[in-house]
Design an enzyme around this catalytic site. Structure first.
Site, short mmCIF file in Angstrom:
data_model
loop_
_atom_site.label_atom_id
_atom_site.label_comp_id
_atom_site.label_asym_id
_atom_site.label_seq_id
_atom_site.Cartn_x
_atom_site.Cartn_y
_atom_site.Cartn_z
N ARG A 82 0.83 -1.21 0.00
CA ARG A 82 0.00 0.00 0.00
C ARG A 82 0.86 1.25 0.00
O ARG A 82 0.52 2.26 -0.60
CB ARG A 82 -0.95 -0.02 1.21
CG ARG A 82 -2.03 1.06 1.14
CD ARG A 82 -3.10 0.83 2.18
NE ARG A 82 -2.57 0.94 3.53
CZ ARG A 82 -3.27 0.66 4.64
NH1 ARG A 82 -4.52 0.26 4.55
NH2 ARG A 82 -2.73 0.80 5.83
N LYS A 184 -2.70 6.54 1.55
CA LYS A 184 -2.49 7.01 2.91
C LYS A 184 -1.57 8.23 2.88
O LYS A 184 -0.42 8.19 3.34
CB LYS A 184 -1.92 5.87 3.77
CG LYS A 184 -2.41 5.91 5.19
CD LYS A 184 -2.28 4.55 5.85
CE LYS A 184 -2.34 4.62 7.35
NZ LYS A 184 -3.50 5.27 7.92
N GLU A 220 -16.26 6.11 5.08
CA GLU A 220 -15.47 5.60 6.21
C GLU A 220 -15.32 6.72 7.21
O GLU A 220 -15.86 7.81 7.02
CB GLU A 220 -14.12 5.09 5.72
CG GLU A 220 -13.23 6.16 5.10
CD GLU A 220 -11.83 5.66 4.79
OE1 GLU A 220 -11.31 4.79 5.50
OE2 GLU A 220 -11.24 6.16 3.82
N1 PLP Z 1 -9.22 4.28 6.84
C1 PLP Z 1 -8.40 5.28 7.19
C2 PLP Z 1 -8.72 6.65 6.72
C3 PLP Z 1 -7.26 5.02 7.97
O1 PLP Z 1 -6.44 5.99 8.33
C4 PLP Z 1 -7.00 3.69 8.39
C5 PLP Z 1 -5.81 3.39 9.18
O2 PLP Z 1 -4.83 2.94 8.71
C6 PLP Z 1 -7.89 2.70 8.01
C7 PLP Z 1 -8.98 3.01 7.24
C8 PLP Z 1 -7.67 1.27 8.43
O3 PLP Z 1 -6.68 0.69 7.64
P1 PLP Z 1 -5.83 -0.52 8.19
O4 PLP Z 1 -6.78 -1.57 8.57
O5 PLP Z 1 -4.99 -0.92 7.02
O6 PLP Z 1 -5.04 0.00 9.32
C1 COI Z 2 -3.94 3.28 11.74
O1 COI Z 2 -4.93 2.66 12.12
O2 COI Z 2 -2.82 2.75 11.70
C2 COI Z 2 -4.02 4.65 11.28
O3 COI Z 2 -3.15 5.09 10.62
C3 COI Z 2 -5.15 5.47 11.71
C4 COI Z 2 -4.71 6.71 12.39
C5 COI Z 2 -5.88 7.61 12.45
C6 COI Z 2 -4.13 6.45 13.74
#
Ligand code: PLP
Ligand code: COI
Length: 336
Positions: A82, A184, A220
């Site tokens: 990612r 991200k 989200e």
């Molecule tokens: N959506 C957003 C905007 C996020 O910042 C995060 C955190 O990483 C997620 C979703 C969840 O992603 P993940 O499960 O890969 O941590």
């Molecule tokens: C994560 O879950 O790792 C994120 O980056 C979300 C952040 C808002 C702490």
């Protein structure tokens, strides 16, 4: 190895400076060897591209102590992939995926004393990030970049631990169609700060954003994807403008393959959310945080909080992450 003297069971989601971080620099078209340093500070020119034009992206992942005392990371290959996609969208050089995994291993190993013990409810949060480093004044990408990984021990993301959340449907938008919502990028979080401060001031834990094109569908929250439950079916929004959460992708697999649930990844209309029985926010930081109430401009929709399906998904996911339940092939990277 002796653990740090920390009250692991009572830490929140904050930054604690740990002993080592990984640094690699990109210059003249190539990444250098990279390695660990104890220096947590970064000195850069006032005109650095990241300071002027926010050219930065990051990842979030965790290291856990398993029931039998090993230290592991959960699906780090997906974070590596990612980050390549985020870098591409922001015109940054890709950090090679093999090197990313090596950087994670080195950082966790060097900070092993900071990895919370099994059963404490805490974990070691890892923050890989990358930014444009050299001085850029015309709007264009940097030429020099730094990739870094730091580690910080964390507890639950939301204040109050696992108390069901109260979230609101936001009047602000998070991501534009064909924008950067699916990667991200640091800029996605800068623009969410106004909305999150406003939400907290009004007593909400988080904002649920709608699709900015039609403001009809659930997208989200600022830091997590959303899941809904109806009977034996898990329903989760599918959108090209949300972050492809690794936790959500894992939950979808767990629901289908471990729990025999039906899964629908599709448009989820704001008008149908009162049809669901359970709701949760999912992400690395959020894990699965149950939602108790969604406030849609005074229309209050109540959910079961830790209802039976969210509880089962939570137990199975965290069971896999902490070695109590056998993981699918390739999901767990052990730190030797
Ligand atoms: N959506 C957003 C905007 C996020 O910042 C995060 C955190 O990483 C997620 C979703 C969840 O992603 P993940 O499960 O890969 O941590
Ligand atoms: C994560 O879950 O790792 C994120 O980056 C979300 C952040 C808002 C702490």
């Amino acid at each position: 190895m002796e653990k740090k003297n920390i009250d692991w069971g009572n830490i929140g989601f904050g930054y604690v400076q740990t002993d080592y971080r990984y640094v690699s620099t990109y210059k003249d078209g190539a990444w250098d060897e990279g390695g660990l340093t104890t220096d947590a500070n970064i000195v850069m020119n006032e005109c650095a591209c990241v300071l002027q034009y926010s050219q930065s992206c990051f990842e979030g992942m965790k290291a856990y102590t398993t029931e039998d005392g090993r230290i592991v990371c959960f699906r780090p290959d997906l974070n590596a992939a990612r980050m390549v996609e985020s870098a591409e969208r922001l015109k940054m050089p890709a950090f090679p995926e093999e090197k990313f995994l090596e950087a994670i291993k080195q950082t966790v190993k060097a900070n092993a004393a900071w990895v919370p013990p099994y059963g404490s409810g805490a974990s070691l949060y890892l923050r890989p990030f990358m930014f444009g480093w050299d001085s850029i004044i015309g709007v264009k990408p940097a030429n020099v970049y730094q990739f870094r990984v730091f580690a910080t021990p964390v507890g639950p993301y939301f204040k109050g631990g696992v108390k069901p959340l109260t979230v609101r449907i936001s009047d602000f938008d998070r991501a534009a169609p064909r924008g950067t919502g699916h990667v991200k990028a640091g800029l996605n979080y800068a623009m969410s700060l106004y909305a999150i401060v406003d939400a907290h001031e009004k007593g909400y834990d988080e904002n649920i954003y709608l699709d900015s094109g039609s403001r009809t569908y659930i997208e989200e929250t600022g830091g997590a994807n959303v899941i809904f439950i109806k009977g034996n079916t898990l329903v989760t929004p599918k959108s090209s403008t949300i972050l492809p959460s690794i936790t959500r992708r894992s939950i979808v697999h767990v629901a289908k393959e471990y729990l025999g649930m039906e899964v629908e990844e599709r448009d989820v209309a704001l008008s149908e959310i009162d049809q669901f029985e359970e709701c949760g926010l999912c992400g690395t930081a959020a894990v699965i945080s149950p939602v108790g109430t969604i406030d849609d401009h005074g229309r209050l929709i109540h959910y079961a909080g830790f209802g039976p399906k969210i509880q089962k998904l939570y137990d199975t996911l965290t069971g896999i992450q902490m070695g109590r339940i056998e993981a699918p092939e390739g999901w767990i990277m052990e730190i030797e």
